[in-house]
Design an enzyme around this catalytic site. Structure first.
Site, PDB file in Angstrom:
ATOM      1  N   ASP A 112     -11.135   2.892   3.798  1.00 15.41           N
ATOM      2  CA  ASP A 112     -11.334   1.586   3.709  1.00 15.41           C
ATOM      3  C   ASP A 112     -12.782   1.164   3.323  1.00 15.41           C
ATOM      4  O   ASP A 112     -13.230   0.190   2.955  1.00 15.41           O
ATOM      5  CB  ASP A 112     -10.973   0.606   4.774  1.00 15.41           C
ATOM      6  CG  ASP A 112      -9.672  -0.123   4.711  1.00 15.41           C
ATOM      7  OD1 ASP A 112      -9.335  -0.280   3.432  1.00 15.41           O
ATOM      8  OD2 ASP A 112      -8.902  -0.578   5.797  1.00 15.41           O
ATOM      9  N   LYS A 148       0.805  -1.098   0.109  1.00 15.16           N
ATOM     10  CA  LYS A 148      -0.002   0.086   0.072  1.00 15.16           C
ATOM     11  C   LYS A 148       0.712   1.297   0.053  1.00 15.16           C
ATOM     12  O   LYS A 148       0.665   2.326  -0.805  1.00 15.16           O
ATOM     13  CB  LYS A 148      -1.016   0.164   1.304  1.00 15.16           C
ATOM     14  CG  LYS A 148      -1.948  -1.076   1.069  1.00 15.16           C
ATOM     15  CD  LYS A 148      -2.785  -1.425   2.215  1.00 15.16           C
ATOM     16  CE  LYS A 148      -3.848  -2.712   2.230  1.00 15.16           C
ATOM     17  NZ  LYS A 148      -4.571  -2.898   3.334  1.00 15.16           N
ATOM     18  N   GLN A 163      -4.621  -1.492   9.434  1.00 12.23           N
ATOM     19  CA  GLN A 163      -4.414  -2.865   8.873  1.00 12.23           C
ATOM     20  C   GLN A 163      -5.145  -3.926  10.037  1.00 12.23           C
ATOM     21  O   GLN A 163      -4.961  -3.915  11.136  1.00 12.23           O
ATOM     22  CB  GLN A 163      -3.227  -3.159   8.663  1.00 12.23           C
ATOM     23  CG  GLN A 163      -2.670  -4.385   7.909  1.00 12.23           C
ATOM     24  CD  GLN A 163      -3.333  -4.418   6.508  1.00 12.23           C
ATOM     25  OE1 GLN A 163      -3.258  -3.432   5.674  1.00 12.23           O
ATOM     26  NE2 GLN A 163      -3.981  -5.459   5.969  1.00 12.23           N
TER      27      GLN A 163
END
Ligand code: NDP
Length: 279
Positions: free
Chosen positions: A119, A52, A96
């Site tokens: 997200d 990422k 994460q």
């Protein structure tokens, strides 16, 4: 033999487009910035986080890294998120997952401000998706829609079957296919006669989390097959939820693993960051 849907090439194309956008935003004095938070050193998570951050560099997004120790308390993590929520420089916050067992993931997801929820996991983002309002969409299903559209695959009026009903893949996937006017069925572990259900699909999305679970017997001749799964096989090679070699002979189009859904997920994360900065 099925057409191969090249997620790697499509994601590269999207990242090029985003690079131009971040350059334009920079000319206006707006810099895109993503805060990436990892708790503990899980090797798989470290690889995802590394990918990422690499994508951020490619696209012209600044990434701020917060690598916290495994023992970090929930209160400490929530306090960091609170700081990032209030930091005007930060457009997007990514924590994460999975988090260590002593931290409540739901509480962490809810703590991220919906305007920075790149997200798309916050209940407000989920609600917006369900009622058709603009908001952040989870990256994996959003990437699948982009991949289908950019491969010239029409969704409207098609029988779409999603195998899997998780909050991060299956459910939002179903909502997005519905938004595109597909006729959507969601199958799961309690579905009876699964094969009969999947064989109805013009577009089949496999998000089962079981290696090579979807074999040729589950597929209608000429179907489009999207494989979300990521696994390592006995030879340590990556494979998906779909038995690629068997299914490719029957399907009209198929996504490979690796090089299918995975790269698209990261491209859509970048896209959500740019959208967050534009807001
Ligand atoms: P989950 O484990 O959360 O969900 C799996 C789903 O599959 C559940 O809804 C479960 O049903 C269903 N299922 C399990 N067994 C069966 C069965 N025998 N028949 C029918 N349905 C079944 O997984 P995720 O959705 O998080 O992820 C799915 C896969 O995608 C994983 O391999 C994951 O690694 C991968 N992934 C890949 C990403 C990418 O970027 N490429 C991103 C995210 C995930 P039930 O609800 O009834 O238990």
């Amino acid at each position: 033999m099925a057409m191969l849907i090249d997620g790697k090439a499509i994601s590269a194309q999207i990242k090029e487009e985003l690079k131009k956008e971040t350059a334009l935003l920079a000319e206006e004095g707006r810099h895109v910035c993503l805060a990436v938070v990892q708790v503990g050193g899980d090797p798989a998570s470290s690889i995802y986080v590394g990918n990422k951050k690499k994508a951020c560099d490619q696209v012209g997004i600044e990434s701020l890294s917060y690598e916290l120790e495994e023992q970090t308390s929930e209160a400490e993590l929530l306090s960091l998120i609170d700081r990032l929520n209030r930091d005007d420089k930060v457009n997007g916050i990514l924590v994460q997952l999975p988090l260590p067992g002593h931290i409540n993931e739901d509480a962490v997801i809810r703590a991220i401000h919906p305007d920075k929820d790149v997200d798309g996991f916050h209940p407000e983002s989920v609600g917006r998706l369900c009622i058709g309002e603009k908001g952040f969409v989870p990256c994996t299903p959003a990437g699948i829609i982009q991949m289908l559209k950019r491969s010239g695959i029409e969704i409207e009026g098609k029988e779409c079957v999603v195998v899997g009903r998780s909050n991060i893949v299956g459910k939002p996937m179903a909502m997005l296919l519905l938004r595109e006017n597909g006729t959507v069925t969601v199958a799961h572990s309690r579905t009876k006669q699964l094969r009969e259900v999947t064989k109805r699909a013009d577009i089949l999305v496999a998000a089962v989390g079981k290696p090579k679970f979807i074999t040729a017997e589950y597929i209608k001749e000429g179907a489009v097959v999207v494989d979300v799964g990521i696994h390592r096989n006995e030879n340590n090679k990556l494979c998906g939820d779909v038995d690629f070699d068997g299914v490719k002979e029957k399907a009209a189009a198929i996504t490979p693993v690796p090089g299918g859904v995975g790269p698209m997920t990261i491209a859509m994360l970048m896209s959500n960051c740019v959208e967050a900065a534009r807001k």
